[in-house]
Design an enzyme around this catalytic site. Structure first.
Site, PDB file in Angstrom:
ATOM      1  N   ASP A 214       0.866  -1.172   0.000  1.00 47.46           N
ATOM      2  CA  ASP A 214       0.000   0.000   0.000  1.00 47.46           C
ATOM      3  C   ASP A 214       0.913   1.236   0.000  1.00 47.46           C
ATOM      4  O   ASP A 214       2.144   1.137   0.040  1.00 47.46           O
ATOM      5  CB  ASP A 214      -0.970  -0.042   1.184  1.00 47.46           C
TER       6      ASP A 214
HETATM    7  C1  BGC Z   1      -5.115   3.045   0.294  1.00 42.43           C
HETATM    8  C2  BGC Z   1      -5.400   1.972  -0.731  1.00 42.43           C
HETATM    9  C3  BGC Z   1      -5.312   2.558  -2.127  1.00 42.43           C
HETATM   10  C4  BGC Z   1      -3.966   3.211  -2.310  1.00 42.43           C
HETATM   11  C5  BGC Z   1      -3.778   3.800  -3.682  1.00 42.43           C
HETATM   12  C6  BGC Z   1      -3.867   3.834  -0.022  1.00 42.43           C
HETATM   13  O1  BGC Z   1      -3.720   4.938   0.816  1.00 42.43           O
HETATM   14  O2  BGC Z   1      -4.997   2.444   1.571  1.00 42.43           O
HETATM   15  O3  BGC Z   1      -6.659   1.398  -0.493  1.00 42.43           O
HETATM   16  O4  BGC Z   1      -5.549   1.564  -3.077  1.00 42.43           O
HETATM   17  O5  BGC Z   1      -3.828   4.242  -1.365  1.00 42.43           O
HETATM   18  O6  BGC Z   1      -4.556   4.916  -3.855  1.00 42.43           O
END
Ligand code: BGC
Length: 763
Positions: free
Chosen positions: A308
């Site tokens: 993430d």
């Molecule tokens: C979130 C994810 C997301 C990623 C990309 C993160 O902050 O936890 O769910 O897919 O960002 O945007």
């Protein structure tokens, strides 16, 4: 593990790529198998080429301006393209630079990125990924349907699959082949700010919905790769706040949080994103047991694992398990990470290459990750198309794809109460709205399209109206449309309304002949940590508003727009009716109005337990000891609304349940029941028959109820129907003392509503 039917060039079969020419250096030859093709590329790649492939940067890193502060209009920066995509050979880019773009701008951005990528020696196209979590959320004007929590409330897996298929068409047409969706976290605590991104609290419902969504994305006419997130145990931090520590024993991890991931992996999901939090003191991004032993060996996942946002860096900057960035990279990659969502520095690929050269990351580990990334690119057809967007002329027409979102919004709306409490109408349900009197519409979510859509709509937080879909109505606008403007008086309020505002509304109300008030309660959008709260009680001013309107003698209908249940036990008795609308999307306002006026008979069912008290985080599958109250009665499980709650405008009762076949069932056999439903109302009603199992005695304390199956049926007005529903006895087990799955013989109950039947599972 197999790759799903989305493989190869289906996504981009038309090689008409608009402005851009398709010129990747590497072309699969028709004779080559995927393995041979990927092997042949891998054998020519340098350590730097491989490190680049394992790197994902945000779009900001190749645009004009600084990350998080790009120059408008967002456009590519030629020297950054050269540095990032050619010199550093970065293999993946994600998201937008802060807000949605029209399809043309997407094509320009992605076309330019792929042109640059094609200039590097390997010519491997970029894998572009995005959060298109309830439709193509970052493509302006796209079809935005309900967020996952609303989709779950439909209990309609076929519809959810269709909705995902439609979303994939717009994502593909925007030029993007990879989606960071669905969320398969199981929501066990309403304080957690990502509750609305989930399919609710029951692992079975989350699994079935997750499988439907993955198939919708990956097996429709314009397939995209799905990402299961956030693997695993993300949704139950002790404090309820986003990305704070969770303590989850392996048994619970396997019992509650893993099953949806296992089911979606079996359905062919292409990629997985990792939980940003820590479990039992170990950040999941360095947990070899979770990322490799469980994921690769037990679940046999052979797709790609992405971190993430910035999570490798956080290993030293926040979690403090690594002393510097380089250590953090070694720990995460050796634990099993394939690609790092870096996303705003260019050091990652450089340090990664050094670590491999120094022998701190084995070359075999790197090759394994790069192979998975190349496999995914191959399956998506990127080597055929160069990753260039399809022709804009093929962009799907809205009318052809909005049906799923419209139906999902309608089917999600959940009528939780309709009993005409108020003296003036006692005994008669207040909904659907009849009569011809004036209706007061008020409340802070009444006139906001953003409130209906929630986070990740146009922007990350979903709060900026600039990026709303033009022409979509707010709740009050849809009410005016449905009832006629002269029947609706609207008292507009924002979230910060004061006691004076409330007093003004109550005073004006007294002087009018008002049939009833429809008060739009709930929350404005938030995403991730921004939605962490100290308290899940409904805002004081909203409670005051309901109290004040009720005190005037006007019947009150509450409509809740929001993705998690806030506690409102003090005012709920004052409501004559209560409707949960979740985050129903761009078509939500009309769906709410259709339910309120009765042109649609509501069929949504709550996919979670609505707590009565702010600290009562119990779920439907509580243990028997959680029923024990401080006064020793068995009333401690006393939610405001139970899991599965939902009324219609018909009166449908479940009058009996009967076993089909013997009451002694052999291990491995199916157990089926016949359930009788009687509709004594005047309208046909769509009912969801929800089957729970009850293990009477087990070696690990059994839950009171476990959701095992659900089925939707239409019960015509005045009709009695019989429905067959069942479960395999193989699914009656649990994770035992040794952390493996077992089914124990003995007596089980099967329950639908208040009806229960027992059988004996033989050895
Ligand atoms: C979130 C994810 C997301 C990623 C990309 C993160 O902050 O936890 O769910 O897919 O960002 O945007």
């Amino acid at each position: 593990m197999k790759y799903p039917a989305f493989s190869l060039s289906l996504a981009f079969s038309a090689l008409t790529v608009g402005l851009f020419s398709c010129s990747p250096q590497v072309h699969p030859s028709p004779q080559d198998s995927k393995e041979a093709f990927v092997d042949s590329i891998l054998s020519t790649m340098s350590i730097e080429d491989k490190a680049g492939e394992m790197t994902q940067l945000t779009l900001d890193m190749v645009c004009v301006g600084a990350p998080y502060a790009l120059e408008e209009p967002h456009r590519l920066d030629t020297s950054k393209l050269q540095n990032v995509l050619v010199d550093l050979k970065v293999g993946s880019i994600l998201n937008c630079g802060g807000h949605a773009y029209g399809p043309e701008q997407w094509h320009e951005l992605i076309g330019g990125i792929q042109e640059a990528a094609a200039r590097k020696e390997t010519g491997i196209p970029v894998l572009y990924g995005i959060d298109a979590i309830h439709g193509a959320t970052y493509t302006s004007g796209s079809v935005l349907g309900p967020q996952q929590i609303g989709l779950a409330a439909t209990w309609d897996t076929a519809l959810v699959r269709k909705f995902a298929e439609n979303a994939a068409m717009e994502v593909t047409a925007s030029g993007i082949p990879w989606n960071f969706s669905p969320v398969l976290d199981v929501a066990r605590d309403a304080r957690w700010p990502r509750f609305w991104e989930t399919f609710g609290e029951a692992p079975k419902l989350v699994s079935d919905m997750g499988v439907a969504m993955v198939k919708g994305y990956q097996e429709g006419p314009s397939p995209i790769a799905a990402t299961l997130k956030h693997y695993v145990g993300y949704s139950r931090p002790l404090t309820g706040k986003d990305r704070t520590p969770a303590w989850i024993p392996e048994r619970q991890l396997r019992q509650i949080f893993l099953p949806p991931f296992a089911a979606a992996i079996d359905a062919g999901a292409a990629s997985i994103m990792v939980n940003s939090g820590e479990i039992n003191g170990i950040p999941v991004h360095v947990d070899h047991h979770i990322l490799t032993d469980i994921l690769r060996e037990d679940l046999e996942f052979d797709g790609m694992v992405v971190t993430d946002w910035e999570d490798i860096k956080y290993l030293f900057s926040r979690h403090k398990v690594a002393s510097d960035y380089k250590d953090a990279i070694a720990m995460a990659i050796n634990a099993g990470i394939d690609m790092s969502m870096v996303p705003t520095d260019t050091e990652f690929p450089v340090l990664l290459a050094e670590l491999v050269r120094d022998g701190r990351i084995p070359m075999a580990r790197m090759d394994e990750s790069v192979r998975r990334i190349l496999n995914m690119k191959y399956d998506l057809g990127l080597f055929q198309t160069g990753g260039f967007p399809p022709s804009l002329a093929d962009y799907p027409k809205k009318e052809s794809i909005e049906g799923g979102a419209i139906k999902a919004a309608l089917e999600s709306i959940t009528l939780l109460k309709n009993d005409g409490q108020h003296a003036a109408i006692a005994g008669a349900p207040i909904l659907p709205l009849g009569g011809s009197g004036r209706i007061l519409v008020t409340g802070p979510t009444a006139n906001s399209l953003n409130a209906l859509n929630g986070g990740w709509s146009g922007t990350w937080q979903g709060t900026d109206p600039t990026y709303n879909t033009p022409g979509r109505p707010t709740a009050v606008e849809a009410m005016q449309e449905a009832l006629g403007e002269n029947r609706v008086s609207f008292a507009e309020l924002d979230m910060a309304f004061t006691s004076q505002d409330v007093a003004d509304i109550a005073r004006n109300l007294n002087s009018k002949n008002t049939q009833c008030a429809v008060v739009f309660l709930g929350e404005m959008p938030y995403t991730e940590g921004v939605g962490s709260v100290e308290d899940i009680e409904l805002f004081e001013n909203q409670q005051e508003l309901v109290e004040a309107i009720h005190a005037t003698g006007t019947p009150v209908i509450g409509v809740y727009i929001g993705g998690r249940p806030r506690t409102l036990s003090d005012i709920e008795p004052l409501l004559d009716a209560f409707v949960m609308a979740y985050l129903p999307g761009d078509y939500g306002a009309q769906a709410i109005a259709d339910v309120l006026v009765g042109s649609f008979n509501p069929s949504g069912r709550l996919p979670f337990t609505w707590p009565r008290h702010a600290s009562a985080h119990l779920t439907y599958d509580r243990k028997h000891t959680e029923n024990v109250h401080s006064d020793f009665s068995l009333s401690a499980f006393n939610p405001l609304y139970t899991f599965g709650s939902g009324l219609s405008y018909s009166n449908v009762e479940t009058t009996s349940i009967e076993l089909i076949g013997d009451s002694i069932v052999n291990m491995g056999d199916e157990v089926n029941v016949k359930v009788t439903l009687v509709n004594s109302g005047e309208r046909s009603s769509t009912e969801t028959v929800i089957l729970y199992s009850q293990d009477r005695v087990a070696s690990i304390t059994p839950a009171v109820d476990e959701l095992k199956a659900f089925k939707q049926v239409v019960v015509p007005a005045g009709a009695t129907i019989e429905v067959e529903i069942g479960v395999s006895s193989n699914e009656l087990g649990f994770i035992g003392m040794d952390n493996t799955y077992i089914v124990e013989p003995g007596v089980f109950g099967l329950r639908v509503k208040e009806q229960v039947v027992e059988f004996n599972l033989a050895q």
